[in-house]
Design a protein around this motif. Sequence first.
Motif, mmCIF file in Angstrom:
data_model
loop_
_atom_site.group_PDB
_atom_site.id
_atom_site.type_symbol
_atom_site.label_atom_id
_atom_site.label_comp_id
_atom_site.label_asym_id
_atom_site.label_seq_id
_atom_site.Cartn_x
_atom_site.Cartn_y
_atom_site.Cartn_z
ATOM 1 N N PRO A 21 -58.773 40.762 -14.970
ATOM 2 C CA PRO A 21 -58.874 40.338 -16.367
ATOM 3 C C PRO A 21 -57.630 39.595 -16.834
ATOM 4 O O PRO A 21 -56.579 39.609 -16.182
ATOM 5 N N ASN A 22 -57.755 38.945 -17.970
ATOM 6 C CA ASN A 22 -56.654 38.214 -18.610
ATOM 7 C C ASN A 22 -56.131 37.078 -17.740
ATOM 8 O O ASN A 22 -54.948 36.722 -17.796
ATOM 9 N N GLY A 23 -57.009 36.511 -16.900
ATOM 10 C CA GLY A 23 -56.617 35.366 -16.099
ATOM 11 C C GLY A 23 -55.781 35.679 -14.876
ATOM 12 O O GLY A 23 -55.228 34.774 -14.246
ATOM 13 N N VAL A 24 -55.694 36.945 -14.511
ATOM 14 C CA VAL A 24 -54.897 37.329 -13.348
ATOM 15 C C VAL A 24 -55.578 36.860 -12.068
ATOM 16 O O VAL A 24 -56.780 37.061 -11.866
ATOM 17 N N ARG A 25 -54.808 36.217 -11.191
ATOM 18 C CA ARG A 25 -55.308 35.818 -9.882
ATOM 19 C C ARG A 25 -54.250 36.172 -8.840
ATOM 20 O O ARG A 25 -53.075 35.864 -8.999
ATOM 21 N N VAL A 26 -54.695 36.859 -7.806
ATOM 22 C CA VAL A 26 -53.820 37.236 -6.697
ATOM 23 C C VAL A 26 -54.340 36.529 -5.458
ATOM 24 O O VAL A 26 -55.529 36.639 -5.129
ATOM 25 N N LEU A 27 -53.478 35.796 -4.774
ATOM 26 C CA LEU A 27 -53.900 35.070 -3.580
ATOM 27 C C LEU A 27 -53.088 35.503 -2.366
ATOM 28 O O LEU A 27 -51.877 35.693 -2.451
ATOM 29 N N ASN A 28 -53.795 35.674 -1.250
ATOM 30 C CA ASN A 28 -53.122 35.804 0.041
ATOM 31 C C ASN A 28 -52.964 34.380 0.565
ATOM 32 O O ASN A 28 -53.906 33.800 1.100
ATOM 33 N N GLU A 29 -51.796 33.832 0.395
ATOM 34 C CA GLU A 29 -51.582 32.411 0.681
ATOM 35 C C GLU A 29 -51.849 32.071 2.148
ATOM 36 O O GLU A 29 -52.357 30.994 2.470
ATOM 37 N N LEU A 30 -51.523 32.997 3.043
ATOM 38 C CA LEU A 30 -51.717 32.718 4.474
ATOM 39 C C LEU A 30 -53.200 32.564 4.809
ATOM 40 O O LEU A 30 -53.583 31.705 5.610
ATOM 41 N N ARG A 34 -69.013 40.837 -16.650
ATOM 42 C CA ARG A 34 -68.767 42.280 -16.679
ATOM 43 C C ARG A 34 -67.751 42.653 -17.763
ATOM 44 O O ARG A 34 -67.906 43.679 -18.427
ATOM 45 N N GLU A 35 -66.736 41.835 -17.926
ATOM 46 C CA GLU A 35 -65.753 42.105 -18.974
ATOM 47 C C GLU A 35 -66.420 42.122 -20.350
ATOM 48 O O GLU A 35 -66.162 43.005 -21.164
ATOM 49 N N ARG A 36 -67.278 41.140 -20.604
ATOM 50 C CA ARG A 36 -67.967 41.100 -21.896
ATOM 51 C C ARG A 36 -68.815 42.353 -22.089
ATOM 52 O O ARG A 36 -68.847 42.938 -23.177
ATOM 53 N N VAL A 59 -61.954 45.605 -13.992
ATOM 54 C CA VAL A 59 -62.911 44.713 -13.335
ATOM 55 C C VAL A 59 -62.131 43.830 -12.370
ATOM 56 O O VAL A 59 -61.295 43.030 -12.783
ATOM 57 N N VAL A 60 -62.389 44.022 -11.094
ATOM 58 C CA VAL A 60 -61.731 43.249 -10.045
ATOM 59 C C VAL A 60 -62.811 42.592 -9.201
ATOM 60 O O VAL A 60 -63.792 43.236 -8.825
ATOM 61 N N ARG A 61 -62.634 41.323 -8.928
ATOM 62 C CA ARG A 61 -63.557 40.613 -8.049
ATOM 63 C C ARG A 61 -62.789 40.086 -6.851
ATOM 64 O O ARG A 61 -61.824 39.337 -7.000
ATOM 65 N N VAL A 108 -54.757 47.283 -7.142
ATOM 66 C CA VAL A 108 -53.329 47.615 -7.258
ATOM 67 C C VAL A 108 -52.532 46.377 -7.661
ATOM 68 O O VAL A 108 -51.692 46.417 -8.568
ATOM 69 N N GLN A 109 -52.819 45.276 -7.003
ATOM 70 C CA GLN A 109 -52.099 44.041 -7.291
ATOM 71 C C GLN A 109 -52.383 43.553 -8.703
ATOM 72 O O GLN A 109 -51.474 43.096 -9.420
ATOM 73 N N VAL A 110 -53.639 43.658 -9.121
ATOM 74 C CA VAL A 110 -54.007 43.236 -10.476
ATOM 75 C C VAL A 110 -53.330 44.134 -11.515
ATOM 76 O O VAL A 110 -52.809 43.649 -12.532
ATOM 77 N N ALA A 111 -53.315 45.451 -11.268
ATOM 78 C CA ALA A 111 -52.680 46.382 -12.213
ATOM 79 C C ALA A 111 -51.197 46.058 -12.391
ATOM 80 O O ALA A 111 -50.666 46.108 -13.504
#
Length: 211
Positions: A75-84, A108-110, A56-58, A143-146
């Motif tokens: 999931p599991n609190g993962v956050r990926v940011l494009n800082e720019l 969705r995870e639930r 599940v990726v948002r 990909v980044q979340v994985a």
Amino acid sequence: MTTPYPDREDAGQVLADRLAGLADRPDVTVLGLVRGGVPVARVVAERLHAPLDVLVVRKLGMPMAPEVAFGALGPNGVRVLNELVAARLDPGEVAEVQRHEQAELERRERRYRAGRPPLDLTGRTAVIVDDGLATGATARAAVQVARQLGARRVVVAVPVGAEEAYEMLVAEADEVVCVQRPAGFGSVSSYYEDFHEVSDDEVTDLLAAIG
């Protein structure tokens, strides 16, 4: 000449043929991107004799241009940011988008995990499957979340995709398998005869059938 797929199951069979080298490997996990990628991934997982799970990726979209992502949640609190990109936004805007997408991710995870343990990809080869690539933004976020979830190797696999999205993902994933890359791509739906909207119930039924 691009040939439309009758449905997602047929597309999964064709895609599985291209992924045959991953069959019967103990380190492989097949991940369907919800929701449309799950019917394709179910076939792939069965053919590879690999476990099936969902990712599940948002996307975190710009408030005035939601299709432009400034990051993603997993999931599991993962956050990926494009800082720019995120730096152009007011912190309050970032927080509001994240709050909205986090709520949907948790819903969705639930629904999809249904009491199963949290997704852990530590040391595994993650095969991320979707029904097609248009912009590639969701797959890129996946990909980044994985990787954040510990995957040792990340493979993106789709039945059809735009050339631009494919090239972008080649730079992100360890391997990209895209069966058809037609010129003048358009939309994913135009490459399927049956492209019905996949429901939450269909996702949970597919997961239960293989697991």
